[in-house]
Design an enzyme around this catalytic site. Structure first.
Site, PDB file in Angstrom:
ATOM      1  N   ASP A 198       0.831  -1.215   0.000  1.00  0.00           N
ATOM      2  CA  ASP A 198       0.000   0.000   0.000  1.00  0.00           C
ATOM      3  C   ASP A 198       0.859   1.256   0.000  1.00  0.00           C
ATOM      4  OD1 ASP A 198       0.813  -0.628   2.589  1.00  0.00           O
ATOM      5  OD2 ASP A 198      -1.168  -0.421   3.492  1.00  0.00           O
ATOM      6  N   ASN A 207      -1.674  -3.460   4.173  1.00  0.00           N
ATOM      7  CA  ASN A 207      -1.425  -3.819   5.581  1.00  0.00           C
ATOM      8  C   ASN A 207      -1.383  -2.593   6.503  1.00  0.00           C
ATOM      9  OD1 ASN A 207       1.139  -2.676   5.360  1.00  0.00           O
ATOM     10  ND2 ASN A 207       2.189  -4.639   5.056  1.00  0.00           N
ATOM     11  N   GLU A 209       6.580   8.532 -19.345  1.00  0.00           N
ATOM     12  CA  GLU A 209       7.880   7.957 -19.676  1.00  0.00           C
ATOM     13  C   GLU A 209       8.357   6.927 -18.658  1.00  0.00           C
ATOM     14  OE1 GLU A 209       7.438  11.838 -21.742  1.00  0.00           O
ATOM     15  OE2 GLU A 209       7.304  11.286 -19.612  1.00  0.00           O
TER      16      GLU A 209
END
Length: 626
Positions: A155, A185, A370
Site C-alpha cells: 500500500d 497492511n 515515460e
C-alpha cells in the site's frame, strides 16, 4: 460462464498451513541475517500461499520456462516470503534461507534476476506493475499465449505516480491476463500509509482507472481462492485484488503495531512466536504442488537480428539521424518478429512512426508516461520474448531514470532511443533540450551509449543495439546532417572512426552528432589557412575507443579538443579525459554547452555556446598560440 467450485477443506487447510510455513521461513531467514522485513512478509502470507499453490500455473523445477505464469514482487522488501514460496515449491533449499543477505548468497535483500524465478529487480517501489504490464502485453499481443501475470504491491508504494501510469496503461490495453494484488497492511515504514484501511477509497480509485476490482480479506484463503478464480473469468479488464491485511499478522504484540518495519524479531521473543505459528499448522508434512502451465509458448529465438537491407544513402545526402532510426527499426522489424517498438506520444518526432506504419501490431503507444514506458519496455524484454526499442525526446528519459537504474539491476537488454538532444534543436528551448543524457546513461554500469553522426552510422547503431547485451542508449539528433559513410562501412561497439587525417595534423578534434559536422567544417576553414587537424568520430561514447583517441593524440602533439552539444559534466569531454588520464603528455580542451540555454535558431545557439565550426577553428588556433 464456468461456475466456481469451492476448494475442499483439505486444500483450504493446506493453504493455511503453507501461509504459516511461509511466515516461519521469513522469520527464520531475517533472524539469521539480523535484518530484513518479516512483518511485511507476514501480511502477505495467505496471498502468497494461494497464488503459488492454488492459482498460478508454473513448472516449479523450471522457473523461467516461457509457458509459466509470471510473478512480480513489486514490494521487493518482502523478498524473504518470495524465497520461502520457492522453498515450499521445492526449487530453493530451506537451509539456503539462513544465508539471506550474505555476500556469497543470491538471496539478496531485495529480489534480482540472479535468481531464475525473478524477472525484474524490485525494491525501488512503484515499478513492478509497469514491468508486469509489459509482460502481460507481450503475453496477450506478441506471444498470444495463456500465461498470466501477477504483481504483488504494497500500500505504501501506491503513493508513487508510476503505479497509476501503469494502472491507466493496463486498462487502456484491456490486459485481462494481468492481476495486481494490493497488500493493504495499513502501515508504511515510518508511519501509517495515507489511506490506512480505507478499503472503499482503494476500490473507487482502482475502478476509476478501469480495473475489475475485488476488496477481500487478505487472510482468508477461501475468499482469495474465489477472487483469483473470478479474475480468470473476466474479459477485457485487468483485475486488482485489494486485500485488507495486517502487518506482522500472526505475531502476538507485533501485529498491526507501528515501528516494526524492517526489523527482525527480537531474539528473546522469536521462540514463542514460532511456537504459536507452528501450533496452527495441522498437517506439517503435506506438500502442495502448483498446477502445470499450458504448453502454448515457443522458446525465444535468439538468432542475431540484422538489417533486412543495407543503408541506402548517397554520400553528402542530408538526413537526420532520428529519421534514420525509424528506417532502421522498420528494417529490423522486417528481419525479426521479436522486434517491438514503444514511444511516449513523440513517434512523429522520433520517427518510431516508420516502424508503427510497417508493423502496427508490434508497436505500443505508451502516451506521455515515460516512467511507465521504460518499465513496460523492460517487461516486454524479459525472458528474451522481445527485442524492445523505446523512444522519446532524450530529455524526458530523465523522468524515468530510476526505472533505467533498476533496469541495470534487472540485467535488462532494453534499448532506449533519445532524440532532440542538445541546443541544436533550436527554437523549442531548454525544456526540450537533452544536455544531461550522456552523463545519465554513462553512469549506468550495463549501458552501451551510441552517438551516431550520420544516417549510415545511425542505422548500424540500431542494428548493433538489437544484438548487444545490457541496456543500449542511442542519442539521435534533430538537424539534418550530411551522410559521411558509405553503405558498406563496418561499425563496432567501442571502435571510433578517424574521418579526416593527414601526415601533418597538429590537433585532434573529437566531435559527435552535430558537432562532428562542425568539426569537419572547421577542418576545411583551417586547411585554407594551411593548418591540418585530425577529426575523430567516437561512434560509442561508452565504451570509448581509448586506443584510437590516444594514438591520434600522440600523432598530433598530445593536443585534443572535444566539442559536444551537451553540458560539460559527464559528457564526451569528460569521457575522453578519463580515457587519456594515464598519459600526462596529452592535454584536452573541452568545448561544451555552459549554462542553461535559451530559444534561438540552431546555428545561433551553436555559436552562442562556442561549439560551432568557427569557434572550433578558433580553439585550434588558440592551442597554437599557447
Amino acid at each position: 460462464m464456468a461456475s466456481y467450485h469451492k476448494p475442499d477443506e483439505k486444500t483450504l487447510q493446506g493453504l493455511k498451513d503453507v501461509a504459516n510455513k511461509l511466515r516461519i521461513h521469513s522469520i527464520n531467514a531475517t533472524c539469521a541475517s539480523n535484518s530484513g522485513h518479516p512483518t511485511s512478509c507476514c501480511s502477505a502470507a495467505e496471498l502468497m500461499s494461494v497464488l503459488f499453490f492454488h492459482s498460478m500455473r508454473y513448472k516449479a523445477d523450471d522457473p523461467r520456462n516461457q509457458c509459466n505464469d509470471r510473478f512480480v514482487m513489486s514490494k521487493g522488501h518482502a523478498a524473504p516470503i518470495l524465497y520461502a514460496a520457492w522453498v515450499e515449491a521445492g526449487f530453493v533449499k530451506e537451509s539456503e534461507l539462513l544465508n539471506l543477505r550474505k555476500i556469497d548468497c543470491e538471496l539478496e535483500g531485495h529480489p534480482t534476476p540472479k535468481l531464475a524465478f525473478v524477472d525484474v529487480a524490485t525494491g525501488s517501489l512503484g515499478q513492478g506493475l509497469g514491468a508486469a504490464c509489459g509482460m502481460a502485453y507481450t503475453g496477450k499481443h506478441f506471444d498470444k499465449s495463456s500465461y498470466r501475470v501477477y504483481c504483488m504491491m504494497g500500500d505504501g508504494e501506491c503513493s508513487e505516480g508510476s503505479v497509476w501510469e501503469a494502472m491507466a496503461f493496463a486498462s487502456y490495453y484491456k490486459l485481462d491476463n494481468l492481476v495486481a494484488v494490493m497488500d493493504i497492511n495499513r502501515l508504511g515504514q515510518s508511519e501509517p500509509a495515507p489511506l490506512q484501511h480505507n478499503m472503499e477509497v482503494y476500490r473507487k480509485r482502482c475502478e476509476a482507472f478501469g480495473w475489475n476490482t475485488y476488496v477481500v480479506d487478505g487472510h482468508d484463503v477461501e475468499e482469495l481462492c474465489k477472487a483469483f478464480w473470478q479474475a480468470k473469468q473476466v474479459k477485457d479488464k485487468p483485475t486488482c485484488i485489494v486485500a485488507k491485511t495486517f502487518k506482522g499478522k500472526g505475531l502476538k504484540n507485533i501485529e498491526d503495531l507501528e515501528n516494526w518495519h524492517g526489523k527482525p524479531i527480537p531474539k528473546d521473543r522469536v521462540d514463542d512466536l514460532l511456537k504459536d505459528l507452528q501450533a496452527q499448522i495441522q498437517v506439517p508434512n503435506k506438500k502442495m504442488s502448483p498446477e502445470l502451465p499450458v504448453e502454448d509458448t515457443a522458446p525465444a529465438d535468439l538468432a542475431p537480428i540484422l538489417l533486412s537491407k543495407p543503408p541506402a544513402y548517397a554520400l553528402g545526402e542530408k538526413m537526420a539521424t532520428r529519421r534514420a532510426y525509424g528506417t532502421a527499426l522498420a528494417k529490423l522489424g522486417e528481419a525479426s518478429k521479436r522486434v517491438v517498438a514503444l514511444d511516449g506520444d513523440t513517434k512523429n518526432s522520433t520517427f518510431s512512426d516508420t516502424f508503427r506504419k510497417a508493423f502496427p501490431d508490434r508497436y505500443i503507444e505508451c502516451f506521455i508516461a515515460e516512467q511507465n514506458m521504460v518499465s513496460v519496455a523492460i517487461g516486454c524484454a524479459t525472458r528474451d520474448r522481445t527485442v524492445a526499442f523505446a523512444s522519446t525526446f532524450a530529455a524526458f528519459f530523465s523522468r524515468g531514470y530510476d526505472q533505467i537504474r533498476m533496469a541495470a539491476i534487472s540485467q535488462s537488454n532494453v534499448n532506449l532511443v533519445g532524440s532532440h538532444c542538445g541546443v541544436s534543436i533550436g527554437e523549442d528551448g531548454p525544456s526540450q533540450m537533452a544536455l544531461e543524457d550522456l552523463a545519465m546513461f554513462r553512469a549506468i554500469p550495463t549501458c552501451t551509449v551510441f552517438y551516431p553522426s550520420d544516417a549510415v552510422s545511425a542505422e548500424r547503431a540500431v542494428e548493433l543495439a538489437a544484438n548487444t547485451k545490457g541496456i543500449c542508449f542511442i542519442r539521435t539528433s534533430r538537424p539534418e546532417s550530411k551522410v559521411i559513410y558509405g553503405p558498406d562501412e563496418k561499425f563496432e561497439v567501442g571502435v571510433a572512426k578517424v574521418v579526416r587525417q593527414s601526415d601533418s595534423d597538429q590537433v585532434t578534434v573529437i566531435g559527435a552528432g552535430v558537432t562532428l559536422h562542425e568539426a569537419l567544417e572547421a577542418a576545411d576553414i583551417l586547411a585554407a589557412e594551411g593548418k591540418n587537424i585530425r577529426v575523430v568520430d567516437p561512434f560509442t561514447i561508452k565504451p570509448l575507443d581509448a586506443a584510437t583517441i590516444l594514438s591520434a593524440a600522440r600523432a598530433t602533439g598530445g593536443r585534443i579538443i572535444t566539442v559536444e552539444d551537451h553540458y560539460k559534466e559527464g559528457g564526451l569531454g569528460e569521457a575522453v579525459l578519463s580515457a587519456v588520464a594515464q598519459d600526462p603528455s596529452v592535454v584536452v580542451t573541452s568545448l561544451s554547452v555552459s549554462g542553461v540555454p535559451r530559444s534561438g535558431k540552431p546555428q545561433e545557439l551553436l555559436d552562442l555556446f562556442k561549439i560551432s565550426a568557427k569557434h572550433i577553428a578558433q580553439a585550434v588556433r588558440q592551442t597554437f598560440a599557447n
